[in-house]
Design a protein around this motif. Structure first.
Motif, PDB file in Angstrom:
ATOM      1  N   ILE A  11       0.846  -1.198   0.000  1.00 21.48           N
ATOM      2  CA  ILE A  11       0.000   0.000   0.000  1.00 21.48           C
ATOM      3  C   ILE A  11       0.878   1.243   0.000  1.00 21.48           C
ATOM      4  CG2 ILE A  11      -1.817   1.298   1.191  1.00 21.48           C
ATOM      5  CD1 ILE A  11      -2.770  -1.439   0.349  1.00 21.48           C
ATOM      6  N   ILE A  12       0.644   2.126  -0.976  1.00 21.95           N
ATOM      7  CA  ILE A  12       1.246   3.452  -0.980  1.00 21.95           C
ATOM      8  C   ILE A  12       0.157   4.454  -0.630  1.00 21.95           C
ATOM      9  CG2 ILE A  12       2.412   5.230  -2.340  1.00 21.95           C
ATOM     10  CD1 ILE A  12       3.441   3.027  -4.181  1.00 21.95           C
ATOM     11  N   GLN A  13       0.427   5.295   0.338  1.00 20.71           N
ATOM     12  CA  GLN A  13      -0.488   6.401   0.645  1.00 20.71           C
ATOM     13  C   GLN A  13      -0.215   7.507  -0.365  1.00 20.71           C
ATOM     14  OE1 GLN A  13       1.162   9.081   3.265  1.00 20.71           O
ATOM     15  NE2 GLN A  13      -0.036  10.433   1.941  1.00 20.71           N
ATOM     16  N   ALA A  14      -1.235   7.872  -1.129  1.00 22.11           N
ATOM     17  CA  ALA A  14      -1.052   8.884  -2.167  1.00 22.11           C
ATOM     18  C   ALA A  14      -0.646  10.211  -1.546  1.00 22.11           C
ATOM     19  CB  ALA A  14      -2.334   9.062  -2.967  1.00 22.11           C
ATOM     20  N   PRO A  15       0.331  10.900  -2.126  1.00 14.59           N
ATOM     21  CA  PRO A  15       0.682  12.234  -1.631  1.00 14.59           C
ATOM     22  C   PRO A  15      -0.438  13.217  -1.950  1.00 14.59           C
ATOM     23  CG  PRO A  15       1.891  11.720  -3.649  1.00 14.59           C
ATOM     24  CD  PRO A  15       1.155  10.478  -3.273  1.00 14.59           C
ATOM     25  N   MET A  16      -0.911  13.943  -0.946  1.00 10.23           N
ATOM     26  CA  MET A  16      -2.091  14.797  -1.123  1.00 10.23           C
ATOM     27  C   MET A  16      -1.819  16.190  -0.551  1.00 10.23           C
ATOM     28  SD  MET A  16      -5.082  12.013  -0.222  1.00 10.23           S
ATOM     29  CE  MET A  16      -4.364  11.579   1.380  1.00 10.23           C
ATOM     30  N   ALA A  17      -1.299  17.077  -1.387  1.00 15.97           N
ATOM     31  CA  ALA A  17      -0.986  18.433  -0.950  1.00 15.97           C
ATOM     32  C   ALA A  17      -2.247  19.154  -0.509  1.00 15.97           C
ATOM     33  CB  ALA A  17      -0.313  19.209  -2.080  1.00 15.97           C
ATOM     34  N   GLY A  18      -2.145  19.846   0.605  1.00 19.15           N
ATOM     35  CA  GLY A  18      -3.271  20.628   1.108  1.00 19.15           C
ATOM     36  C   GLY A  18      -4.119  19.920   2.132  1.00 19.15           C
ATOM     37  N   VAL A  19      -3.993  18.591   2.230  1.00 18.36           N
ATOM     38  CA  VAL A  19      -4.815  17.841   3.194  1.00 18.36           C
ATOM     39  C   VAL A  19      -3.965  16.936   4.087  1.00 18.36           C
ATOM     40  CG1 VAL A  19      -6.942  17.897   1.837  1.00 18.36           C
ATOM     41  CG2 VAL A  19      -5.294  16.057   1.465  1.00 18.36           C
ATOM     42  N   GLN A  20      -2.650  17.083   4.022  1.00 17.12           N
ATOM     43  CA  GLN A  20      -1.796  16.267   4.889  1.00 17.12           C
ATOM     44  C   GLN A  20      -0.450  16.946   5.067  1.00 17.12           C
ATOM     45  OE1 GLN A  20      -0.135  13.011   1.735  1.00 17.12           O
ATOM     46  NE2 GLN A  20       0.945  13.242   3.679  1.00 17.12           N
ATOM     47  N   ASP A  21       0.262  16.494   6.118  1.00 18.44           N
ATOM     48  CA  ASP A  21       1.648  16.869   6.308  1.00 18.44           C
ATOM     49  C   ASP A  21       2.422  15.598   6.638  1.00 18.44           C
ATOM     50  OD1 ASP A  21       1.033  16.338   8.973  1.00 18.44           O
ATOM     51  OD2 ASP A  21       0.940  18.453   9.547  1.00 18.44           O
ATOM     52  N   ARG A  23       2.707  13.953   9.274  1.00 20.88           N
ATOM     53  CA  ARG A  23       2.119  13.042  10.256  1.00 20.88           C
ATOM     54  C   ARG A  23       1.381  11.872   9.613  1.00 20.88           C
ATOM     55  NH1 ARG A  23      -0.710  17.716  13.686  1.00 20.88           N
ATOM     56  NH2 ARG A  23      -0.841  18.484  11.538  1.00 20.88           N
ATOM     57  N   LEU A  24       0.635  12.111   8.540  1.00 21.53           N
ATOM     58  CA  LEU A  24      -0.050  11.012   7.863  1.00 21.53           C
ATOM     59  C   LEU A  24       0.973  10.080   7.221  1.00 21.53           C
ATOM     60  CD1 LEU A  24      -2.650   9.627   6.929  1.00 21.53           C
ATOM     61  CD2 LEU A  24      -2.650  11.148   4.932  1.00 21.53           C
ATOM     62  N   ALA A  25       1.985  10.646   6.581  1.00 20.19           N
ATOM     63  CA  ALA A  25       3.023   9.817   5.957  1.00 20.19           C
ATOM     64  C   ALA A  25       3.714   8.942   6.998  1.00 20.19           C
ATOM     65  CB  ALA A  25       4.033  10.707   5.242  1.00 20.19           C
ATOM     66  N   ALA A  26       4.047   9.518   8.139  1.00 17.61           N
ATOM     67  CA  ALA A  26       4.724   8.755   9.189  1.00 17.61           C
ATOM     68  C   ALA A  26       3.838   7.647   9.731  1.00 17.61           C
ATOM     69  CB  ALA A  26       5.144   9.694  10.323  1.00 17.61           C
ATOM     70  N   ALA A  27       2.565   7.931   9.919  1.00 19.70           N
ATOM     71  CA  ALA A  27       1.640   6.921  10.446  1.00 19.70           C
ATOM     72  C   ALA A  27       1.548   5.724   9.513  1.00 19.70           C
ATOM     73  CB  ALA A  27       0.262   7.545  10.652  1.00 19.70           C
ATOM     74  N   GLY A  35       4.311   5.598   3.345  1.00 21.49           N
ATOM     75  CA  GLY A  35       3.768   6.935   3.507  1.00 21.49           C
ATOM     76  C   GLY A  35       4.414   7.903   2.535  1.00 21.49           C
ATOM     77  N   SER A  36       3.639   8.899   2.108  1.00 18.11           N
ATOM     78  CA  SER A  36       4.130   9.857   1.116  1.00 18.11           C
ATOM     79  C   SER A  36       3.970  11.279   1.617  1.00 18.11           C
ATOM     80  CB  SER A  36       3.364   9.705  -0.205  1.00 18.11           C
ATOM     81  OG  SER A  36       3.529   8.414  -0.752  1.00 18.11           O
ATOM     82  N   LEU A  37       5.009  12.073   1.406  1.00 25.86           N
ATOM     83  CA  LEU A  37       4.982  13.492   1.757  1.00 25.86           C
ATOM     84  C   LEU A  37       4.833  14.316   0.487  1.00 25.86           C
ATOM     85  CD1 LEU A  37       5.507  15.702   4.028  1.00 25.86           C
ATOM     86  CD2 LEU A  37       7.849  15.731   3.139  1.00 25.86           C
ATOM     87  N   PRO A  38       3.745  15.091   0.343  1.00 25.54           N
ATOM     88  CA  PRO A  38       3.618  15.969  -0.822  1.00 25.54           C
ATOM     89  C   PRO A  38       4.510  17.193  -0.660  1.00 25.54           C
ATOM     90  CG  PRO A  38       1.732  16.252   0.642  1.00 25.54           C
ATOM     91  CD  PRO A  38       2.584  15.183   1.247  1.00 25.54           C
ATOM     92  N   ALA A  39       5.375  17.443  -1.656  1.00 23.23           N
ATOM     93  CA  ALA A  39       6.349  18.517  -1.512  1.00 23.23           C
ATOM     94  C   ALA A  39       6.222  19.605  -2.573  1.00 23.23           C
ATOM     95  CB  ALA A  39       7.768  17.939  -1.556  1.00 23.23           C
ATOM     96  N   ALA A  40       5.279  19.463  -3.496  1.00 22.09           N
ATOM     97  CA  ALA A  40       5.190  20.404  -4.617  1.00 22.09           C
ATOM     98  C   ALA A  40       4.802  21.811  -4.188  1.00 22.09           C
ATOM     99  CB  ALA A  40       4.189  19.898  -5.653  1.00 22.09           C
ATOM    100  N   MET A  41       4.186  21.960  -3.018  1.00 19.52           N
ATOM    101  CA  MET A  41       3.765  23.278  -2.554  1.00 19.52           C
ATOM    102  C   MET A  41       4.625  23.770  -1.396  1.00 19.52           C
ATOM    103  SD  MET A  41      -0.373  22.801  -2.931  1.00 19.52           S
ATOM    104  CE  MET A  41      -0.779  24.502  -2.527  1.00 19.52           C
ATOM    105  N   LEU A  42       5.793  23.143  -1.201  1.00 20.45           N
ATOM    106  CA  LEU A  42       6.703  23.536  -0.130  1.00 20.45           C
ATOM    107  C   LEU A  42       7.916  24.253  -0.716  1.00 20.45           C
ATOM    108  CD1 LEU A  42       6.778  20.222   1.973  1.00 20.45           C
ATOM    109  CD2 LEU A  42       5.224  22.174   2.226  1.00 20.45           C
TER     110      LEU A  42
END
Length: 343
Positions: A11-21, A23-27, A35-42
């Motif tokens: 299972i890959i958790q989809a990176p979702m900018a705007g609705v996660q940081d 913490r969801l990726a780590a969990a 877990g995936s960290l969305p970085a396009a808006m950082l």
């Protein structure tokens, strides 16, 4: 079946900018998924802070996601046309469009981001809208990172394999959020997940991940049976405790409105699937006046802020796939375990 990910669960958790940081990726990573960290808006500083927090929160592998689009040149006539289309909406909130500046920033992967990755060396790095140029991609690979990218057609999958992707995400039309298309942006040419997946698997030799419309163990097993090495789930995690999904977005996900999603270009200029709301009904989900991705966001962001201050989600991007049935307001690890009990 193709080679699995180096994780306990496929299972890959989809990176979702705007609705996660982080913490969801780590969990998800701690629970045995990727877990995936969305970085396009950082920006660079935010990326470094997020990766530091994520690396401190998990000892397991994680994925960092970037966009690799070509940033368009702002054409004044396009912005004028967009503001004219939005004029009645600006009037409703007494917004003067001539005063608008900025908006949601979505930058393509660049050398500054590559420098940060070289310090953290994430196990996986994924891209949306193709791949960065060869020199940048080589920097990522020298970090030891496995490169993942999204394909919405067999042609895109073949291109990605030929240009350096190690794993390909076959993104079906059901998926929430932005389409990953980069060769053919005609959405009517694109397929659902379980039509696209076997065709991509037949066209490439690298591992393929299924994404779009999968929300339970039956869907996961179906994708694995067809030859996917894993599945990518996004919408399913939007109500989890660790997600930063806004109260308005959470309410929409739990309402009957979530049964009606559509691809829209109103929020960024790029086609993305979300719950149909007021501005989508008024302007049509796909509007020719919207400037190219990501230039539409500045004007919509102003309207969104004004509307949300009045507890309205009529101008909010309520990203959601076609199947929200797996959403649960529980810890992400618990949801992951439930999904994987029968696979």
């Amino acid at each position: 079946m193709q080679a699995p990910l180096a994780t306990l669960y496929p299972i890959i958790q989809a990176p979702m900018a705007g609705v996660q940081d982080f913490r969801l990726a780590a969990a998800i990573s701690n629970a045995g998924g990727l877990g995936s960290l969305p970085a396009a808006m950082l920006n660079t500083e935010q990326l470094e802070q997020a990766l530091l927090a994520l690396s401190e929160a998990t000892d397991n592998s994680y994925n960092v996601n970037f966009f690799s689009h070509t940033q368009p040149t702002v054409q004044p006539e396009q912005i004028t046309r967009w503001h004219e289309a939005l004029a009645p909406h600006f009037a409703k909130f007494n917004i003067d469009p001539s005063t608008l500046t900025g908006g949601a920033s979505r930058q393509p992967f660049n050398e500054a981001a590559a420098e940060v990755l070289e310090r953290f060396k994430p196990a996986y790095v994924s891209f949306h809208f193709g791949l960065p140029d060869k020199a940048l991609l080589e920097r990522v690979k020298r970090c030891g990172s496995v490169v993942i990218s999204s394909a919405t057609s067999t042609a895109e999958a073949i291109w990605l394999e030929q240009n350096g992707a190690d794993i390909i995400v076959a993104q079906g039309l059901e998926a929430g959020g932005h389409r990953g298309h980069f060769l053919d942006r005609q959405v009517e040419h694109q397929m659902g997940t379980f039509a696209l997946l076997p065709q991509v698997i037949a066209a490439v030799s690298c591992p393929v991940v299924a994404a779009g419309g999968i929300a339970d163990s039956k869907g996961i097993n179906a994708a694995l049976t067809l030859g996917a090495c894993a599945v990518q789930l996004g919408t399913t995690f939007l109500l989890c405790d660790e997600a930063t999904t806004s109260p308005l977005h959470r309410a929409a996900l739990q309402s009957e409105d979530a049964n009606h999603t559509a691809l829209t270009n109103l929020f960024s200029g790029g086609a993305a699937r979300g719950i149909v709301n007021g501005v989508m009904r008024d302007l049509g989900a796909m509007n020719e006046a919207a400037p190219p991705f990501p230039l539409a966001s500045t004007a919509i962001t102003a309207l969104r802020q004004a509307a949300e201050a009045q507890n309205s989600s009529d101008y909010s991007p309520l990203w959601c796939g076609q199947n929200r049935s797996g959403c649960q307001s529980i810890p992400a690890a618990e949801l992951l375990y439930r999904l994987c009990q029968d696979i």
